[in-house]
Design a protein around this motif. Structure first.
Motif, PDB file in Angstrom:
ATOM      1  N   GLY A 299      -3.595  15.863 -40.210  1.00  0.00           N
ATOM      2  CA  GLY A 299      -4.922  16.474 -40.278  1.00  0.00           C
ATOM      3  C   GLY A 299      -5.903  15.666 -39.465  1.00  0.00           C
ATOM      4  N   PRO A 300      -7.006  16.286 -39.057  1.00  0.00           N
ATOM      5  CA  PRO A 300      -7.986  15.597 -38.221  1.00  0.00           C
ATOM      6  C   PRO A 300      -8.715  14.507 -38.985  1.00  0.00           C
ATOM      7  CG  PRO A 300      -8.828  17.717 -38.951  1.00  0.00           C
ATOM      8  CD  PRO A 300      -7.390  17.659 -39.373  1.00  0.00           C
ATOM      9  N   ASN A 301      -9.170  13.505 -38.244  1.00  0.00           N
ATOM     10  CA  ASN A 301      -9.950  12.444 -38.881  1.00  0.00           C
ATOM     11  C   ASN A 301     -11.253  13.010 -39.400  1.00  0.00           C
ATOM     12  OD1 ASN A 301      -8.120  10.427 -38.334  1.00  0.00           O
ATOM     13  ND2 ASN A 301      -9.003   9.954 -36.332  1.00  0.00           N
ATOM     14  N   SER A 302     -11.679  12.521 -40.538  1.00  0.00           N
ATOM     15  CA  SER A 302     -12.907  13.030 -41.141  1.00  0.00           C
ATOM     16  C   SER A 302     -13.991  11.977 -41.063  1.00  0.00           C
ATOM     17  CB  SER A 302     -12.654  13.402 -42.605  1.00  0.00           C
ATOM     18  OG  SER A 302     -12.146  12.287 -43.299  1.00  0.00           O
ATOM     19  N   ARG A 303     -15.199  12.422 -41.209  1.00  0.00           N
ATOM     20  CA  ARG A 303     -16.326  11.508 -41.220  1.00  0.00           C
ATOM     21  C   ARG A 303     -16.287  10.681 -42.488  1.00  0.00           C
ATOM     22  NH1 ARG A 303     -21.245  15.360 -40.698  1.00  0.00           N
ATOM     23  NH2 ARG A 303     -22.340  13.454 -41.210  1.00  0.00           N
ATOM     24  N   VAL A 304     -16.680   9.405 -42.354  1.00  0.00           N
ATOM     25  CA  VAL A 304     -16.666   8.518 -43.508  1.00  0.00           C
ATOM     26  C   VAL A 304     -18.004   8.548 -44.217  1.00  0.00           C
ATOM     27  CG1 VAL A 304     -16.423   6.139 -44.265  1.00  0.00           C
ATOM     28  CG2 VAL A 304     -14.942   7.031 -42.450  1.00  0.00           C
ATOM     29  N   ASN A 305     -19.042   8.425 -43.485  1.00  0.00           N
ATOM     30  CA  ASN A 305     -20.364   8.344 -44.100  1.00  0.00           C
ATOM     31  C   ASN A 305     -20.999   9.723 -44.203  1.00  0.00           C
ATOM     32  OD1 ASN A 305     -20.257   5.510 -44.297  1.00  0.00           O
ATOM     33  ND2 ASN A 305     -20.838   5.321 -42.144  1.00  0.00           N
ATOM     34  N   ILE A 306     -20.378  10.621 -44.953  1.00  0.00           N
ATOM     35  CA  ILE A 306     -20.874  12.006 -45.025  1.00  0.00           C
ATOM     36  C   ILE A 306     -22.257  12.104 -45.630  1.00  0.00           C
ATOM     37  CG2 ILE A 306     -19.743  12.423 -47.248  1.00  0.00           C
ATOM     38  CD1 ILE A 306     -19.304  15.288 -46.310  1.00  0.00           C
ATOM     39  N   ASN A 307     -22.585  11.181 -46.552  1.00  0.00           N
ATOM     40  CA  ASN A 307     -23.898  11.255 -47.196  1.00  0.00           C
ATOM     41  C   ASN A 307     -24.955  10.462 -46.464  1.00  0.00           C
ATOM     42  OD1 ASN A 307     -23.199  12.930 -49.309  1.00  0.00           O
ATOM     43  ND2 ASN A 307     -22.275  11.244 -50.448  1.00  0.00           N
TER      44      ASN A 307
ATOM     45  N   THR B 230     -17.588  18.541 -45.002  1.00  0.00           N
ATOM     46  CA  THR B 230     -16.998  18.208 -43.712  1.00  0.00           C
ATOM     47  C   THR B 230     -15.868  17.194 -43.808  1.00  0.00           C
ATOM     48  OG1 THR B 230     -18.753  16.579 -43.391  1.00  0.00           O
ATOM     49  CG2 THR B 230     -19.077  18.764 -42.427  1.00  0.00           C
ATOM     50  N   ASP B 231     -15.544  16.730 -45.021  1.00  0.00           N
ATOM     51  CA  ASP B 231     -14.373  15.880 -45.197  1.00  0.00           C
ATOM     52  C   ASP B 231     -13.135  16.763 -45.305  1.00  0.00           C
ATOM     53  OD1 ASP B 231     -15.071  13.078 -45.292  1.00  0.00           O
ATOM     54  OD2 ASP B 231     -16.276  13.579 -47.045  1.00  0.00           O
TER      55      ASP B 231
ATOM     56  N   ARG C 236      -7.871  11.175 -48.958  1.00  0.00           N
ATOM     57  CA  ARG C 236      -8.742  11.356 -47.793  1.00  0.00           C
ATOM     58  C   ARG C 236      -8.373  10.334 -46.723  1.00  0.00           C
ATOM     59  NH1 ARG C 236     -15.281  10.419 -47.104  1.00  0.00           N
ATOM     60  NH2 ARG C 236     -14.719   8.358 -47.916  1.00  0.00           N
ATOM     61  N   PRO C 237      -7.975  10.796 -45.524  1.00  0.00           N
ATOM     62  CA  PRO C 237      -7.654   9.862 -44.436  1.00  0.00           C
ATOM     63  C   PRO C 237      -8.924   9.298 -43.817  1.00  0.00           C
ATOM     64  CG  PRO C 237      -7.491  12.111 -43.643  1.00  0.00           C
ATOM     65  CD  PRO C 237      -7.799  12.203 -45.116  1.00  0.00           C
ATOM     66  N   LEU C 238      -8.874   8.050 -43.404  1.00  0.00           N
ATOM     67  CA  LEU C 238      -9.994   7.387 -42.750  1.00  0.00           C
ATOM     68  C   LEU C 238      -9.671   7.162 -41.273  1.00  0.00           C
ATOM     69  CD1 LEU C 238     -10.847   4.690 -45.474  1.00  0.00           C
ATOM     70  CD2 LEU C 238     -11.860   6.967 -45.170  1.00  0.00           C
ATOM     71  N   PRO C 239     -10.703   7.002 -40.442  1.00  0.00           N
ATOM     72  CA  PRO C 239     -10.458   6.792 -39.005  1.00  0.00           C
ATOM     73  C   PRO C 239      -9.632   5.543 -38.705  1.00  0.00           C
ATOM     74  CG  PRO C 239     -12.744   7.404 -39.393  1.00  0.00           C
ATOM     75  CD  PRO C 239     -12.138   7.147 -40.747  1.00  0.00           C
ATOM     76  N   ASN C 240      -9.627   4.568 -39.644  1.00  0.00           N
ATOM     77  CA  ASN C 240      -8.867   3.335 -39.401  1.00  0.00           C
ATOM     78  C   ASN C 240      -7.396   3.459 -39.775  1.00  0.00           C
ATOM     79  OD1 ASN C 240      -8.931   3.328 -42.174  1.00  0.00           O
ATOM     80  ND2 ASN C 240     -10.299   1.582 -42.381  1.00  0.00           N
ATOM     81  N   GLY C 241      -6.960   4.667 -40.175  1.00  0.00           N
ATOM     82  CA  GLY C 241      -5.569   4.893 -40.490  1.00  0.00           C
ATOM     83  C   GLY C 241      -5.227   4.754 -41.964  1.00  0.00           C
ATOM     84  N   LEU C 242      -6.154   4.202 -42.762  1.00  0.00           N
ATOM     85  CA  LEU C 242      -5.918   4.085 -44.193  1.00  0.00           C
ATOM     86  C   LEU C 242      -6.196   5.425 -44.878  1.00  0.00           C
ATOM     87  CD1 LEU C 242      -7.560   0.599 -44.915  1.00  0.00           C
ATOM     88  CD2 LEU C 242      -5.145   1.122 -44.503  1.00  0.00           C
ATOM     89  N   VAL C 243      -5.742   5.538 -46.119  1.00  0.00           N
ATOM     90  CA  VAL C 243      -5.956   6.762 -46.893  1.00  0.00           C
ATOM     91  C   VAL C 243      -6.555   6.391 -48.245  1.00  0.00           C
ATOM     92  CG1 VAL C 243      -4.871   8.755 -47.998  1.00  0.00           C
ATOM     93  CG2 VAL C 243      -4.053   7.983 -45.769  1.00  0.00           C
ATOM     94  N   GLU C 244      -7.701   6.986 -48.564  1.00  0.00           N
ATOM     95  CA  GLU C 244      -8.306   6.777 -49.875  1.00  0.00           C
ATOM     96  C   GLU C 244      -7.636   7.688 -50.889  1.00  0.00           C
ATOM     97  OE1 GLU C 244     -12.885   5.469 -48.805  1.00  0.00           O
ATOM     98  OE2 GLU C 244     -12.443   7.593 -49.113  1.00  0.00           O
TER      99      GLU C 244
END
Length: 208
Positions: A106-114, A8-9, A51-59
């Protein structure tokens, strides 16, 4: 729920020279590993997953081993890429990569997928039909679990099968066995089959 539902990321594949190969790739991001069922990716060591994060940063993750696995037991072929975080000083090639993040879409993805809610509702009864359905979905994949998880899960699966055959499952025994299986498979960090089984059982316990 299928194993594909775990990816789902959303990530973007970028080559070391900054060339964007593909955006919006469905993936499962976990510490040290990124899983994707996109078999056509030309994935190589030193490629980057962003991977984009909801806070606007990118991993930024650097691929150290593409880790392609052929399909088995109903699971499609997929990559279980070993990755490391890009925390080193910025190199010229990485400068290009960081510049393109300003144009990343791209849409924001979930951070805590696990992250899985371990709480249970004692008022939720698990019917014989639901339990039988869960076992039918899980059993084909048990043989793909690593040891010692596989050997630990099997007797609990047998206990649950006995409860199904009884026609009136003991809710306490069923929940204890399911919770035990979930705890066991969570010990197989990064294993796609274990993650899938854990998620399925988590949904059953929570009544989802």
């Amino acid at each position: 729920m299928s194993f594909d539902d775990l990816t789902t990321d959303k990530v973007t594949l970028v080559k070391a020279d900054g060339t964007v190969i593909k955006e919006g790739i469905n993936a499962q991001v976990s510490p040290g590993k990124i899983i994707t069922f996109d078999k056509k990716l030309q994935l190589e060591p030193n490629d980057h997953f962003l991977r984009p994060l909801p806070n606007g940063l990118v991993e930024d993750y650097i691929v150290t081993d593409p880790g392609y696995f052929a399909g088995i037991h109903g699971i499609e072929g997929h990559f279980q890429a070993k990755v490391r975080r890009s925390d080193a000083p910025v190199a010229p090639a990485q400068t290009v990569i960081h510049n393109i993040t300003n144009h990343f879409h791209g849409p924001n993805s979930r951070v805590n997928i696990n992250s899985i809610d371990n709480s249970t509702d004692s008022n939720i009864n698990i019917s014989t039909m639901k339990l039988a359905g869960l076992l039918d979905e899980v059993k084909p994949y048990v043989s793909s679990l690593p040891e010692p998880q596989r050997s630990s899960v099997l007797p609990r699966i047998e206990l649950l099968e006995a409860e199904v055959r009884s026609g009136s499952p003991d809710q306490s025994r069923v929940r204890d066995a399911l919770t035990s299986i979930k705890t066991i498979v969570e010990g197989a960090t990064g294993n796609l089959v274990a993650s899938g089984i854990g998620a399925l059982i988590g949904n059953m316990l929570s009544g989802s």
